[in-house]
Design an enzyme around this catalytic site. Structure first.
Site, PDB file in Angstrom:
ATOM      1  N   CYS A   1       0.801  -1.307  -0.054  1.00 57.08           N
ATOM      2  CA  CYS A   1       0.187  -0.117   0.079  1.00 57.08           C
ATOM      3  C   CYS A   1       0.808   1.427  -0.111  1.00 57.08           C
ATOM      4  O   CYS A   1       2.099   1.237  -0.381  1.00 57.08           O
ATOM      5  CB  CYS A   1      -0.919  -0.082   1.146  1.00 57.08           C
ATOM      6  SG  CYS A   1      -0.183  -0.048   2.873  1.00 57.08           S
TER       7      CYS A   1
ATOM      8  N   ASN B   1       2.337   1.507   4.246  1.00 59.98           N
ATOM      9  CA  ASN B   1       2.815   0.199   4.833  1.00 59.98           C
ATOM     10  C   ASN B   1       2.318   0.195   6.564  1.00 59.98           C
ATOM     11  O   ASN B   1       3.201  -0.297   7.330  1.00 59.98           O
ATOM     12  CB  ASN B   1       4.000  -0.228   4.944  1.00 59.98           C
ATOM     13  CG  ASN B   1       4.458  -1.708   4.994  1.00 59.98           C
ATOM     14  OD1 ASN B   1       5.448  -1.922   5.803  1.00 59.98           O
ATOM     15  ND2 ASN B   1       3.485  -2.353   5.097  1.00 59.98           N
TER      16      ASN B   1
ATOM     17  N   CYS C   1      -1.385   0.808   7.340  1.00 57.14           N
ATOM     18  CA  CYS C   1      -2.760   0.626   7.457  1.00 57.14           C
ATOM     19  C   CYS C   1      -3.365  -0.818   6.811  1.00 57.14           C
ATOM     20  O   CYS C   1      -3.580  -1.719   7.389  1.00 57.14           O
ATOM     21  CB  CYS C   1      -3.882   1.762   7.117  1.00 57.14           C
ATOM     22  SG  CYS C   1      -3.427   3.418   8.036  1.00 57.14           S
ATOM     23  N   ARG C   2      -3.212  -0.669   5.472  1.00 61.38           N
ATOM     24  CA  ARG C   2      -3.702  -1.737   4.753  1.00 61.38           C
ATOM     25  C   ARG C   2      -2.791  -2.915   4.508  1.00 61.38           C
ATOM     26  O   ARG C   2      -3.464  -3.934   4.896  1.00 61.38           O
ATOM     27  CB  ARG C   2      -4.477  -1.177   3.360  1.00 61.38           C
ATOM     28  CG  ARG C   2      -5.351  -0.081   3.330  1.00 61.38           C
ATOM     29  CD  ARG C   2      -5.663   0.684   2.111  1.00 61.38           C
ATOM     30  NE  ARG C   2      -4.437   1.330   1.844  1.00 61.38           N
ATOM     31  CZ  ARG C   2      -4.529   2.120   0.708  1.00 61.38           C
ATOM     32  NH1 ARG C   2      -5.296   2.017  -0.428  1.00 61.38           N
ATOM     33  NH2 ARG C   2      -3.273   2.946   0.629  1.00 61.38           N
ATOM     34  N   SER C   3      -1.769  -2.694   4.102  1.00 61.29           N
ATOM     35  CA  SER C   3      -0.949  -4.011   3.682  1.00 61.29           C
ATOM     36  C   SER C   3      -0.491  -4.749   5.020  1.00 61.29           C
ATOM     37  O   SER C   3      -0.309  -5.906   4.912  1.00 61.29           O
ATOM     38  CB  SER C   3       0.378  -3.362   2.652  1.00 61.29           C
ATOM     39  OG  SER C   3       1.179  -2.389   3.500  1.00 61.29           O
TER      40      SER C   3
ATOM     41  N   ASP D   1      -8.155   3.675   1.210  1.00 62.35           N
ATOM     42  CA  ASP D   1      -7.206   4.063   2.366  1.00 62.35           C
ATOM     43  C   ASP D   1      -8.061   4.373   3.544  1.00 62.35           C
ATOM     44  O   ASP D   1      -8.827   5.684   3.383  1.00 62.35           O
ATOM     45  CB  ASP D   1      -6.398   4.917   1.896  1.00 62.35           C
ATOM     46  CG  ASP D   1      -5.110   5.291   3.013  1.00 62.35           C
ATOM     47  OD1 ASP D   1      -5.259   4.877   4.082  1.00 62.35           O
ATOM     48  OD2 ASP D   1      -4.027   5.786   2.338  1.00 62.35           O
TER      49      ASP D   1
HETATM   50  P1  4NP Z   1      -1.669   2.752   4.071  1.00 60.64           P
HETATM   51  O1  4NP Z   1      -2.531   4.395   4.788  1.00 60.64           O
HETATM   52  O2  4NP Z   1      -1.132   3.163   2.693  1.00 60.64           O
HETATM   53  O3  4NP Z   1      -2.922   2.085   4.019  1.00 60.64           O
HETATM   54  O4  4NP Z   1      -0.887   2.550   5.119  1.00 60.64           O
HETATM   55  C1  4NP Z   1      -1.697   5.523   4.693  1.00 60.64           C
HETATM   56  C2  4NP Z   1      -1.003   5.564   6.001  1.00 60.64           C
HETATM   57  C3  4NP Z   1      -0.123   6.894   6.050  1.00 60.64           C
HETATM   58  C4  4NP Z   1      -0.061   7.705   5.028  1.00 60.64           C
HETATM   59  C5  4NP Z   1      -0.604   7.237   3.721  1.00 60.64           C
HETATM   60  C6  4NP Z   1      -1.299   6.352   3.739  1.00 60.64           C
HETATM   61  N1  4NP Z   1       0.665   8.932   5.152  1.00 60.64           N
HETATM   62  O5  4NP Z   1       0.713   9.741   4.306  1.00 60.64           O
HETATM   63  O6  4NP Z   1       1.332   9.074   6.242  1.00 60.64           O
END
Ligand code: 4NP
Length: 149
Positions: free
Chosen positions: A3, A6, A8-10, A117
């Site tokens: 994702c 790294n 939340c989702r992955s 997300d």
């Molecule tokens: P993820 O979500 O891609 O599912 O881990 C996010 C977590 C943090 C950020 C972006 C997406 N960020 O910009 O910090």
């Protein structure tokens, strides 16, 4: 499992799929296309929803996707279309491009649907994402076990 952050989702996708496969036969890992969360544990909301479902992801540490992952892994599942663009941009040949799949295409072929997300979204976003990933990981685990056992 890839994702953006790294956190939340992955990490959820990694924990969920790993729990459905025999550990001695498959390596499941996750990474982010971004570098902000290298070395960080997953978001508390992801840890909590996983724990509620008896999956422990609290030991995971964020890392950034790199071109060497194309050699290290047979399947690369990305969470959304933007991840797809960022990951395939690092591919050096067609074989590497073909390793990359939008994860929900395993349930809805060719529809190119994103796992949303949940980072900036509503609190129940994590529950929704968990359910989506659990369903699609059932499908992926079934396919991998048929193909590689
Ligand atoms: P993820 O979500 O891609 O599912 O881990 C996010 C977590 C943090 C950020 C972006 C997406 N960020 O910009 O910090």
């Amino acid at each position: 499992m890839v994702c953006l952050g790294n956190i939340c989702r992955s990490p959820l996708a990694e924990g969920i799929l790993a729990a459905k496969l025999p550990k001695d036969k498959f390596t499941v890992d996750s990474a982010g296309t971004g570098s902000w969360h290298i070395g960080h544990t997953p978001d508390d909301r992801s840890i909590a929803v996983a724990k509620k479902n008896k999956v422990n992801i609290s030991h995971q540490k964020g890392r950034q996707f790199s071109a060497t992952d194309f050699d290290a892994f047979d399947y690369i599942y990305v969470m959304d279309n933007s991840n797809y663009k960022n990951v395939t941009a690092l591919a050096q040949n067609q074989n590497q491009v073909e390793k990359v799949q939008l994860i929900l295409n395993e349930l809805f072929p060719n529809e190119n649907v994103d796992v949303p997300d949940p980072y900036f979204g509503l609190p129940n976003g994590f529950e929704i994402v968990y359910k989506m990933l659990d369903e699609v990981c059932d499908e992926i685990a079934k396919k991998l076990l048929e193909k590689h056992q």
